[in-house]
Design a protein around this motif. Structure first.
Motif, PDB file in Angstrom:
ATOM      1  N   LYS A   1      34.000  40.786  37.591  1.00 30.20           N
ATOM      2  CA  LYS A   1      34.146  39.438  38.167  1.00 30.20           C
ATOM      3  C   LYS A   1      35.447  38.827  37.667  1.00 30.20           C
ATOM      4  N   THR A   2      36.052  38.000  38.507  1.00 24.92           N
ATOM      5  CA  THR A   2      37.234  37.233  38.093  1.00 24.92           C
ATOM      6  C   THR A   2      37.086  35.797  38.571  1.00 24.92           C
ATOM      7  N   ASN A   3      37.798  34.930  37.893  1.00 24.58           N
ATOM      8  CA  ASN A   3      37.920  33.550  38.337  1.00 24.58           C
ATOM      9  C   ASN A   3      39.409  33.260  38.413  1.00 24.58           C
ATOM     10  N   PRO A   4      39.964  33.014  39.568  1.00 28.77           N
ATOM     11  CA  PRO A   4      39.339  32.980  40.886  1.00 28.77           C
ATOM     12  C   PRO A   4      38.945  34.378  41.364  1.00 28.77           C
ATOM     13  N   SER A   5      38.063  34.420  42.343  1.00 26.96           N
ATOM     14  CA  SER A   5      37.599  35.704  42.879  1.00 26.96           C
ATOM     15  C   SER A   5      38.613  36.261  43.878  1.00 26.96           C
ATOM     16  N   ASN A   6      38.280  37.379  44.481  1.00 28.46           N
ATOM     17  CA  ASN A   6      39.105  38.098  45.465  1.00 28.46           C
ATOM     18  C   ASN A   6      40.296  38.809  44.866  1.00 28.46           C
ATOM     19  N   ALA A   7      40.251  39.093  43.560  1.00 27.58           N
ATOM     20  CA  ALA A   7      41.314  39.893  42.939  1.00 27.58           C
ATOM     21  C   ALA A   7      41.114  41.352  43.343  1.00 27.58           C
ATOM     22  N   LYS A   8      42.215  42.065  43.569  1.00 21.67           N
ATOM     23  CA  LYS A   8      42.147  43.487  43.892  1.00 21.67           C
ATOM     24  C   LYS A   8      41.706  44.246  42.642  1.00 21.67           C
ATOM     25  N   ILE A   9      40.764  45.178  42.841  1.00 24.08           N
ATOM     26  CA  ILE A   9      40.293  46.029  41.748  1.00 24.08           C
ATOM     27  C   ILE A   9      40.934  47.400  41.919  1.00 24.08           C
ATOM     28  N   ILE A  10      41.645  47.843  40.889  1.00 22.62           N
ATOM     29  CA  ILE A  10      42.257  49.171  40.894  1.00 22.62           C
ATOM     30  C   ILE A  10      41.743  49.898  39.659  1.00 22.62           C
TER      31      ILE A  10
ATOM     32  N   PHE B   1      39.461  49.742  44.738  1.00 18.15           N
ATOM     33  CA  PHE B   1      38.006  49.624  44.810  1.00 18.15           C
ATOM     34  C   PHE B   1      37.570  48.319  45.468  1.00 18.15           C
ATOM     35  N   GLY B   2      38.420  47.693  46.257  1.00 16.83           N
ATOM     36  CA  GLY B   2      38.044  46.444  46.911  1.00 16.83           C
ATOM     37  C   GLY B   2      38.442  45.243  46.081  1.00 16.83           C
ATOM     38  N   THR B   3      37.672  44.155  46.213  1.00 19.79           N
ATOM     39  CA  THR B   3      37.998  42.911  45.521  1.00 19.79           C
ATOM     40  C   THR B   3      36.802  42.406  44.714  1.00 19.79           C
ATOM     41  N   THR B   4      37.110  41.475  43.806  1.00 23.03           N
ATOM     42  CA  THR B   4      36.061  40.898  42.961  1.00 23.03           C
ATOM     43  C   THR B   4      35.333  39.797  43.711  1.00 23.03           C
ATOM     44  N   PRO B   5      34.086  39.522  43.387  1.00 20.74           N
ATOM     45  CA  PRO B   5      33.237  40.226  42.427  1.00 20.74           C
ATOM     46  C   PRO B   5      32.657  41.499  43.051  1.00 20.74           C
ATOM     47  N   GLN B   6      32.373  42.475  42.187  1.00 17.63           N
ATOM     48  CA  GLN B   6      31.854  43.732  42.697  1.00 17.63           C
ATOM     49  C   GLN B   6      31.173  44.518  41.580  1.00 17.63           C
ATOM     50  N   LEU B   7      30.213  45.321  41.985  1.00 12.67           N
ATOM     51  CA  LEU B   7      29.549  46.261  41.101  1.00 12.67           C
ATOM     52  C   LEU B   7      30.089  47.638  41.462  1.00 12.67           C
ATOM     53  N   VAL B   8      30.807  48.283  40.533  1.00 18.97           N
ATOM     54  CA  VAL B   8      31.383  49.595  40.821  1.00 18.97           C
ATOM     55  C   VAL B   8      30.632  50.663  40.044  1.00 18.97           C
ATOM     56  N   ASN B   9      30.518  51.834  40.630  1.00 20.34           N
ATOM     57  CA  ASN B   9      29.808  52.950  40.028  1.00 20.34           C
ATOM     58  C   ASN B   9      30.837  53.959  39.535  1.00 20.34           C
ATOM     59  N   LEU B  10      30.879  54.177  38.204  1.00 17.40           N
ATOM     60  CA  LEU B  10      31.892  55.046  37.598  1.00 17.40           C
ATOM     61  C   LEU B  10      31.263  56.236  36.897  1.00 17.40           C
ATOM     62  N   GLU B  11      31.995  57.341  36.877  1.00 23.51           N
ATOM     63  CA  GLU B  11      31.573  58.537  36.151  1.00 23.51           C
ATOM     64  C   GLU B  11      31.553  58.239  34.659  1.00 23.51           C
TER      65      GLU B  11
ATOM     66  N   GLU C   1      44.413  42.450  40.138  1.00 25.39           N
ATOM     67  CA  GLU C   1      45.621  41.802  40.651  1.00 25.39           C
ATOM     68  C   GLU C   1      45.270  40.742  41.682  1.00 25.39           C
ATOM     69  N   LEU C   2      45.915  39.578  41.543  1.00 21.81           N
ATOM     70  CA  LEU C   2      45.758  38.497  42.518  1.00 21.81           C
ATOM     71  C   LEU C   2      47.096  37.779  42.620  1.00 21.81           C
ATOM     72  N   GLU C   3      47.545  37.580  43.844  1.00 23.20           N
ATOM     73  CA  GLU C   3      48.842  36.939  44.063  1.00 23.20           C
ATOM     74  C   GLU C   3      48.884  35.567  43.386  1.00 23.20           C
ATOM     75  N   GLY C   4      49.978  35.323  42.643  1.00 21.91           N
ATOM     76  CA  GLY C   4      50.145  34.058  41.936  1.00 21.91           C
ATOM     77  C   GLY C   4      49.557  34.063  40.535  1.00 21.91           C
ATOM     78  N   TYR C   5      48.971  35.202  40.132  1.00 23.66           N
ATOM     79  CA  TYR C   5      48.337  35.318  38.816  1.00 23.66           C
ATOM     80  C   TYR C   5      48.860  36.545  38.076  1.00 23.66           C
TER      81      TYR C   5
END
Length: 133
Positions: free
Chosen positions: A35-44, A50-60, A70-74
């Motif tokens: 999760k990030t504040n603000p949301s909609n940050a790119k998850i890499i 892996f899309g944008t926040t918030p998200q539940l990702v499944n990792l090995e 990453e989020l523009e302006g931040y």
């Protein structure tokens, strides 16, 4: 005679269930909440989108992972999720160690990933004041 057979059958089933204890209980992947504040940050993760926040990702579970948000302006936020040996891995002591431990090592299920959740307050980019001439 039948009671003895039933007794040994139950013991065998229990032994098979605790064989590779972490693989059965832990599985080979783990969900990580991001999760990030603000949301909609790119998850890499490990260089893959892996899309944008918030998200539940499944990792090995078998390896460490680099998380970049990453989020523009931040400012870009980067952290690492690391693997630690799970308590379930030591459950193999009940079945003679080696068979279950080997299975858990090869599948990666002997690990837990930490932290289990990432909750980040993103920082706005700092702009430098214009220089006077």
């Amino acid at each position: 005679m039948m009671r003895k057979f039933l007794y040994y059958s139950v013991i065998l089933i229990i032994a098979l269930l605790i064989e590779s204890c972490a693989t059965v209980i832990n599985t080979t992947t783990q969900n990580i909440e991001i999760k990030t504040n603000p949301s909609n940050a790119k998850i890499i993760i490990d260089g893959k989108k892996f899309g944008t926040t918030p998200q539940l990702v499944n990792l090995e579970r078998g390896s460490n992972h680099v998380i970049k948000l990453e989020l523009e302006g931040y400012d870009t936020y980067e952290t690492q999720i690391t693997r630690k040996i799970s308590i379930w891995f030591w459950g193999n002591a009940f079945n003679g160690f080696l068979p279950g431990m080997l299975i858990d090592m090869f599948t990666g299920s002997m690990y837990n990933l930490l932290p289990e959740a990432i909750n980040v307050e993103l920082q706005q980019l700092k702009t430098e004041p214009a220089k006077k001439r």
